[in-house]
Design a protein around this motif. Sequence first.
Motif, PDB file in Angstrom:
ATOM      1  N   UNK A 165       4.022  37.267 -33.854  1.00 54.94           N
ATOM      2  CA  UNK A 165       2.608  36.949 -33.810  1.00 54.94           C
ATOM      3  C   UNK A 165       1.956  37.481 -32.550  1.00 54.94           C
ATOM      4  N   UNK A 166       0.659  37.469 -32.527  1.00 49.62           N
ATOM      5  CA  UNK A 166      -0.070  38.081 -31.420  1.00 49.62           C
ATOM      6  C   UNK A 166      -0.452  37.101 -30.326  1.00 49.62           C
ATOM      7  N   UNK A 167      -0.368  35.792 -30.600  1.00 50.22           N
ATOM      8  CA  UNK A 167      -0.886  34.813 -29.645  1.00 50.22           C
ATOM      9  C   UNK A 167       0.011  33.590 -29.567  1.00 50.22           C
ATOM     10  N   UNK A 168      -0.177  32.827 -28.475  1.00 51.41           N
ATOM     11  CA  UNK A 168       0.493  31.537 -28.296  1.00 51.41           C
ATOM     12  C   UNK A 168      -0.581  30.459 -28.236  1.00 51.41           C
ATOM     13  N   UNK A 169      -0.287  29.325 -28.846  1.00 52.66           N
ATOM     14  CA  UNK A 169      -1.195  28.181 -28.864  1.00 52.66           C
ATOM     15  C   UNK A 169      -0.683  27.112 -27.913  1.00 52.66           C
ATOM     16  N   UNK A 170      -1.536  26.694 -26.992  1.00 57.49           N
ATOM     17  CA  UNK A 170      -1.215  25.581 -26.100  1.00 57.49           C
ATOM     18  C   UNK A 170      -2.117  24.406 -26.407  1.00 57.49           C
ATOM     19  N   UNK A 171      -1.529  23.220 -26.539  1.00 53.67           N
ATOM     20  CA  UNK A 171      -2.278  22.007 -26.883  1.00 53.67           C
ATOM     21  C   UNK A 171      -2.031  20.958 -25.811  1.00 53.67           C
ATOM     22  N   UNK A 172      -3.112  20.351 -25.329  1.00 53.14           N
ATOM     23  CA  UNK A 172      -3.001  19.247 -24.378  1.00 53.14           C
ATOM     24  C   UNK A 172      -3.704  18.037 -24.959  1.00 53.14           C
ATOM     25  N   UNK A 178      -8.404  15.927 -26.865  1.00 50.65           N
ATOM     26  CA  UNK A 178      -7.410  16.977 -27.085  1.00 50.65           C
ATOM     27  C   UNK A 178      -8.053  18.334 -26.850  1.00 50.65           C
ATOM     28  N   UNK A 179      -7.281  19.230 -26.232  1.00 51.07           N
ATOM     29  CA  UNK A 179      -7.723  20.592 -25.944  1.00 51.07           C
ATOM     30  C   UNK A 179      -6.705  21.567 -26.501  1.00 51.07           C
ATOM     31  N   UNK A 180      -7.175  22.617 -27.138  1.00 51.70           N
ATOM     32  CA  UNK A 180      -6.304  23.674 -27.653  1.00 51.70           C
ATOM     33  C   UNK A 180      -6.770  25.012 -27.087  1.00 51.70           C
ATOM     34  N   UNK A 238     -11.972  21.684 -28.375  1.00 56.02           N
ATOM     35  CA  UNK A 238     -11.846  20.367 -27.754  1.00 56.02           C
ATOM     36  C   UNK A 238     -12.404  19.297 -28.680  1.00 56.02           C
ATOM     37  N   UNK A 239     -11.768  18.136 -28.650  1.00 55.49           N
ATOM     38  CA  UNK A 239     -12.223  16.994 -29.451  1.00 55.49           C
ATOM     39  C   UNK A 239     -11.952  15.718 -28.676  1.00 55.49           C
ATOM     40  N   UNK A 240     -12.943  14.832 -28.541  1.00 52.26           N
ATOM     41  CA  UNK A 240     -12.761  13.603 -27.748  1.00 52.26           C
ATOM     42  C   UNK A 240     -12.033  12.523 -28.532  1.00 52.26           C
ATOM     43  N   UNK A 241     -11.491  11.556 -27.788  1.00 53.05           N
ATOM     44  CA  UNK A 241     -10.909  10.352 -28.394  1.00 53.05           C
ATOM     45  C   UNK A 241     -11.365   9.134 -27.582  1.00 53.05           C
ATOM     46  N   UNK A 245      -4.056  12.006 -33.215  1.00 52.49           N
ATOM     47  CA  UNK A 245      -3.611  13.099 -34.073  1.00 52.49           C
ATOM     48  C   UNK A 245      -4.800  13.867 -34.643  1.00 52.49           C
ATOM     49  N   UNK A 246      -5.816  13.162 -35.110  1.00 46.35           N
ATOM     50  CA  UNK A 246      -6.976  13.818 -35.708  1.00 46.35           C
ATOM     51  C   UNK A 246      -7.709  14.681 -34.686  1.00 46.35           C
ATOM     52  N   UNK A 247      -7.815  14.187 -33.446  1.00 47.00           N
ATOM     53  CA  UNK A 247      -8.479  14.970 -32.405  1.00 47.00           C
ATOM     54  C   UNK A 247      -7.689  16.235 -32.091  1.00 47.00           C
ATOM     55  N   UNK A 248      -6.367  16.138 -32.103  1.00 49.29           N
ATOM     56  CA  UNK A 248      -5.526  17.298 -31.845  1.00 49.29           C
ATOM     57  C   UNK A 248      -5.680  18.334 -32.956  1.00 49.29           C
ATOM     58  N   UNK A 249      -5.645  17.864 -34.185  1.00 49.73           N
ATOM     59  CA  UNK A 249      -5.818  18.766 -35.332  1.00 49.73           C
ATOM     60  C   UNK A 249      -7.187  19.447 -35.278  1.00 49.73           C
ATOM     61  N   UNK A 250      -8.229  18.699 -34.931  1.00 53.95           N
ATOM     62  CA  UNK A 250      -9.568  19.269 -34.855  1.00 53.95           C
ATOM     63  C   UNK A 250      -9.662  20.291 -33.723  1.00 53.95           C
TER      64      UNK A 250
END
Length: 503
Positions: free
Chosen positions: A2-9, A15-17, A31-34, A52-57
């Motif tokens: 693949x061409x990219x890496x995904x980082x999730x915090x 949540x930030x991706x 970004x999505x708030x909780x 979980x929903x914020x991370x997915x969003x």
Amino acid sequence: MGRYVLGVDQSTSGSTALIVDRDVRVLARGQAPVPRYLPRPGWVEQDAWELWAATERAVRLALQDARIPPDEIEAIGLSNQRETTMVWDRATGEPVGRAIGWQDRRTQPLCDRLNAECGTAVGERTGMLILPNCAASKLHWLLENDRGAQRLLAADRLLYGTIDSWLLWNLSGGKEHATDCSNASVTLMQNAHTLAYDEFVLDRLAIPRSVLPTIRGSAELFGYTDPERFFGQRVPVAGIVGDQQAALLGQGGIRPGMAKNSYGSGAFLVMNLGQEFVSPSPGLFSPVLWAVDGEISYGLEAMSDVAGAALRWLQTGLGLVRDSAEAAMLAERVEDAGGVYFVPAFVGIGAPHYDALARGTMFGITEQTTRGHIARAALEAMAYQTREAVDSMRAQTGVPMDVLRADGGAARSDFLLQFQADILGVPVERPQVMETGALGAAMLAGVQVGYWDSLEETASHWTLGRRFEPRWSESRRDDMYAGWLEAIERSAGWGAARPGGRP
């Protein structure tokens, strides 16, 4: 490949991706708030499904921002708020109640008892101080008090995890129940020397091994995403790391002596000590930073429970400001704090005091005190807390700490970082990429799958955003700091007061 890496915090506030390319450039972000829930004084909770929903969003928004399909993601790295603790049903994946937040104080009596019984023995074994933040005390509380957890344990269906384990469980469609050694190191349950669960602690707290996730290194193949949970794709989850360790890595802090401070809901000062484990001391604990290819990196950390959360309180609790940006603007409009010192001890005071009975206070208020003075005092409090932590770390290690790298939401304030440099007497550096937790997680995942050759390669791409040089004389610095120390001393023990008055 693949061409990219995904980082999730996944942090306390949201949540930030990040989608990162081979030059460690951030191509897109989401970004999505909780929310947090405060059902009782000292209790802090979050809803696991909302996390979980914020991370997915956040991931969905990042993919949309980058305008790339999910099949171009080579690997995923996860960073997470540490210590926030939850249990769920192995059979259904349903959480048992809300997650207990890392700031929660309900286990203070248990921690007091353990400190009295065990002295420094637990710290020597785990690298941790015995604090209510630790997940071990929260898990013990759930096992003792939550009937739903007790029923699932009796049926051999109970699983425990910090938020990294919860995200991995959902990403993998319930196939993987694991954590990494950086997250495990601050739970109080991992032996700092063997990186295995410490039997002494488990026995003391009556924690059954059957509920615990497998401990792995920070850069490993943790499993693959379930296509039904991750946009139709099977992608390796190849890195997991606690948010503060991830932030140090995202700041390029891979060499011993390098340090960063994150100004989030709380404030976290972390220094890299390399392969040397240093036993915890008053106010400081010794986490595993990360483990890659069997090589363990240790650190030293000081934690302040309330930093940016004080600005949120000015907004939502008092209605003094609309947001943190307005707080910074008001702070810059006044010449100084007007003699006001704000101790944000909403849940006690953190490093180096760790006084659970301290309470939030403001000193020096007069009829001339304005919103600007209070906003400025709240921002200054973050810098004063960091000064205390830096002084403790210097004394413990003998390392002078010639520069401090800063990140976190509040670090976007030029006022705060200039004041930090002034009160410390050393330069403060802010990176171009502020989402250092998600970036550090991406780095580990990318190294694991061969996207990058080494952490050294990723660290070489760290880019300075702005450097703040100290301007004050030593005498001015010391005079201002002396007022803070007096305010801290006066706030100590206030929570021991009887209803309606002082002790």
